[in-house]
Design a protein around this motif. Structure first.
Motif, PDB file in Angstrom:
ATOM      1  N   GLU A   1      40.121 -31.406  32.492  1.00 12.11           N
ATOM      2  CA  GLU A   1      39.402 -32.075  31.145  1.00 12.11           C
ATOM      3  C   GLU A   1      39.527 -33.518  31.064  1.00 12.11           C
ATOM      4  O   GLU A   1      40.670 -33.905  31.308  1.00 12.11           O
ATOM      5  CB  GLU A   1      40.295 -31.361  29.839  1.00 12.11           C
ATOM      6  CG  GLU A   1      40.056 -31.869  28.684  1.00 12.11           C
ATOM      7  CD  GLU A   1      40.948 -31.442  27.555  1.00 12.11           C
ATOM      8  OE1 GLU A   1      40.634 -31.452  26.573  1.00 12.11           O
ATOM      9  OE2 GLU A   1      42.020 -31.352  27.961  1.00 12.11           O
TER      10      GLU A   1
ATOM     11  N   ARG B   1      27.481 -33.657  28.535  1.00 14.66           N
ATOM     12  CA  ARG B   1      27.489 -32.336  28.012  1.00 14.66           C
ATOM     13  C   ARG B   1      27.734 -32.411  26.529  1.00 14.66           C
ATOM     14  O   ARG B   1      28.794 -33.043  25.971  1.00 14.66           O
ATOM     15  CB  ARG B   1      28.655 -31.306  28.881  1.00 14.66           C
ATOM     16  CG  ARG B   1      28.064 -31.075  30.063  1.00 14.66           C
ATOM     17  CD  ARG B   1      28.757 -30.030  30.868  1.00 14.66           C
ATOM     18  NE  ARG B   1      28.548 -28.766  30.055  1.00 14.66           N
ATOM     19  CZ  ARG B   1      29.550 -27.830  30.281  1.00 14.66           C
ATOM     20  NH1 ARG B   1      30.379 -27.894  31.242  1.00 14.66           N
ATOM     21  NH2 ARG B   1      29.466 -26.662  29.610  1.00 14.66           N
ATOM     22  N   HIS B   2      26.921 -31.430  25.773  1.00 21.57           N
ATOM     23  CA  HIS B   2      27.281 -31.461  24.319  1.00 21.57           C
ATOM     24  C   HIS B   2      27.236 -29.915  24.075  1.00 21.57           C
ATOM     25  O   HIS B   2      26.091 -29.449  23.508  1.00 21.57           O
ATOM     26  CB  HIS B   2      26.211 -32.215  23.706  1.00 21.57           C
ATOM     27  CG  HIS B   2      26.354 -33.564  23.637  1.00 21.57           C
ATOM     28  ND1 HIS B   2      27.048 -34.247  22.611  1.00 21.57           N
ATOM     29  CD2 HIS B   2      26.134 -34.518  24.554  1.00 21.57           C
ATOM     30  CE1 HIS B   2      26.904 -35.622  22.896  1.00 21.57           C
ATOM     31  NE2 HIS B   2      26.455 -35.774  24.195  1.00 21.57           N
ATOM     32  N   ASP B   3      28.133 -29.122  24.455  1.00 18.90           N
ATOM     33  CA  ASP B   3      28.024 -27.668  24.079  1.00 18.90           C
ATOM     34  C   ASP B   3      29.582 -27.202  24.204  1.00 18.90           C
ATOM     35  O   ASP B   3      30.478 -28.030  24.282  1.00 18.90           O
ATOM     36  CB  ASP B   3      27.333 -27.059  25.106  1.00 18.90           C
ATOM     37  CG  ASP B   3      27.514 -27.111  26.685  1.00 18.90           C
ATOM     38  OD1 ASP B   3      28.426 -27.915  26.967  1.00 18.90           O
ATOM     39  OD2 ASP B   3      26.738 -26.767  27.393  1.00 18.90           O
ATOM     40  N   GLU B   4      29.607 -25.851  24.523  1.00 20.16           N
ATOM     41  CA  GLU B   4      30.964 -25.274  24.566  1.00 20.16           C
ATOM     42  C   GLU B   4      31.707 -25.455  26.046  1.00 20.16           C
ATOM     43  O   GLU B   4      30.818 -25.686  26.894  1.00 20.16           O
ATOM     44  CB  GLU B   4      30.970 -23.909  24.330  1.00 20.16           C
ATOM     45  CG  GLU B   4      29.959 -23.053  25.415  1.00 20.16           C
ATOM     46  CD  GLU B   4      29.882 -21.433  24.967  1.00 20.16           C
ATOM     47  OE1 GLU B   4      30.545 -20.598  25.631  1.00 20.16           O
ATOM     48  OE2 GLU B   4      29.311 -21.237  23.657  1.00 20.16           O
ATOM     49  N   ALA B   5      32.937 -25.724  26.003  1.00 20.17           N
ATOM     50  CA  ALA B   5      33.455 -25.973  27.243  1.00 20.17           C
ATOM     51  C   ALA B   5      33.589 -24.515  28.032  1.00 20.17           C
ATOM     52  O   ALA B   5      33.844 -23.414  27.223  1.00 20.17           O
ATOM     53  CB  ALA B   5      34.911 -26.338  26.848  1.00 20.17           C
ATOM     54  N   ASP B   6      33.617 -24.626  29.305  1.00 20.98           N
ATOM     55  CA  ASP B   6      33.679 -23.324  30.077  1.00 20.98           C
ATOM     56  C   ASP B   6      34.898 -23.004  30.448  1.00 20.98           C
ATOM     57  O   ASP B   6      35.436 -21.709  30.270  1.00 20.98           O
ATOM     58  CB  ASP B   6      33.030 -23.699  31.473  1.00 20.98           C
ATOM     59  CG  ASP B   6      31.451 -23.915  31.294  1.00 20.98           C
ATOM     60  OD1 ASP B   6      30.930 -23.166  30.242  1.00 20.98           O
ATOM     61  OD2 ASP B   6      30.946 -24.822  32.030  1.00 20.98           O
TER      62      ASP B   6
ATOM     63  N   GLY C   1      38.271 -24.741  26.754  1.00 20.95           N
ATOM     64  CA  GLY C   1      38.310 -24.453  25.378  1.00 20.95           C
ATOM     65  C   GLY C   1      37.618 -25.681  24.666  1.00 20.95           C
ATOM     66  O   GLY C   1      37.329 -26.698  25.082  1.00 20.95           O
ATOM     67  N   GLY C   2      37.160 -25.122  23.431  1.00 21.91           N
ATOM     68  CA  GLY C   2      36.884 -26.100  22.444  1.00 21.91           C
ATOM     69  C   GLY C   2      35.143 -26.598  22.790  1.00 21.91           C
ATOM     70  O   GLY C   2      34.433 -25.909  23.386  1.00 21.91           O
ATOM     71  N   VAL C   3      35.014 -27.731  22.404  1.00 15.82           N
ATOM     72  CA  VAL C   3      33.631 -28.491  22.514  1.00 15.82           C
ATOM     73  C   VAL C   3      33.608 -29.874  23.712  1.00 15.82           C
ATOM     74  O   VAL C   3      34.540 -30.410  23.737  1.00 15.82           O
ATOM     75  CB  VAL C   3      33.219 -28.837  20.972  1.00 15.82           C
ATOM     76  CG1 VAL C   3      31.737 -29.577  21.299  1.00 15.82           C
ATOM     77  CG2 VAL C   3      32.979 -27.785  20.175  1.00 15.82           C
TER      78      VAL C   3
ATOM     79  N   GLU D   1      34.267 -31.572  30.875  1.00 14.33           N
ATOM     80  CA  GLU D   1      34.893 -31.022  31.948  1.00 14.33           C
ATOM     81  C   GLU D   1      34.306 -31.617  33.194  1.00 14.33           C
ATOM     82  O   GLU D   1      33.084 -31.816  33.269  1.00 14.33           O
ATOM     83  CB  GLU D   1      34.749 -29.471  32.094  1.00 14.33           C
ATOM     84  CG  GLU D   1      35.327 -28.848  30.903  1.00 14.33           C
ATOM     85  CD  GLU D   1      35.034 -27.445  30.700  1.00 14.33           C
ATOM     86  OE1 GLU D   1      35.959 -26.658  30.468  1.00 14.33           O
ATOM     87  OE2 GLU D   1      33.980 -26.926  31.017  1.00 14.33           O
TER      88      GLU D   1
END
Length: 159
Positions: free
Chosen positions: A6, A67-72, A75-77, A100
């Motif tokens: 992260e 990246r502008h989406d959910e974390a793989d 967690g979180g955004v 990430e």
């Protein structure tokens, strides 16, 4: 186990961008189109197979903090934001990014982070050693992040 880290940036930047640099920075943050010419990070080598099955290195530019989406894995955004400050006493620009990153991308991302460190306001610099603090980094399975630092023009990343 995933080799994912992260990366969290929180920094204020001086108003020392050409229009071309600002366009490229916005692209890297996923906030604008790819510029015609890349000036900050210029090489994006990617190995593909040619028609004979032989490996060939091609250039495949991609935003490094876009990246502008959910974390793989963390967690979180995942997101990035860049805003022009109303009050420029603390810097002309405010940048925040949470991404990430895989160790394979450390070198390229490090180029961008080193460039950003040169644009950071003095509040991010430690005068005793010259380090520029950009934010934090942590391995996805760790709880505690470590400072993300540029020292002598190079990003200090986990090995």
């Amino acid at each position: 186990m995933a080799d994912i880290f992260e990366l969290t940036l929180t920094l204020d930047l001086l108003d020392r961008f050409s229009e071309e640099e600002l366009t490229e920075l916005r692209w890297h943050l996923g906030l604008g189109p790819e510029p015609d010419t890349l000036r900050i990070v210029t090489n994006f080598p990617f190995v593909v197979e040619d028609e004979h099955g032989e490996p060939v290195v091609e250039d495949h530019p991609e935003p490094l903090l876009g990246r502008h989406d959910e974390a793989d894995k963390t967690g979180g955004v995942l997101m990035s934001a860049l805003i022009r400050r109303q009050d420029t006493r603390g810097g002309a620009w405010a940048l925040t990014s949470r991404q990430e990153i895989h160790p394979d991308d450390f070198e390229r991302t490090g180029e961008l982070l080193s460039w950003l460190a040169a644009k950071a306001v003095d509040a991010h610099r430690r005068f005793d050693d010259g380090d520029v603090h950009l934010g934090w980094i942590r391995f996805c399975e760790e709880i505690q992040p470590e400072p993300l630092v540029v020292r002598d023009g190079a990003v200090v990343l986990p090995s």
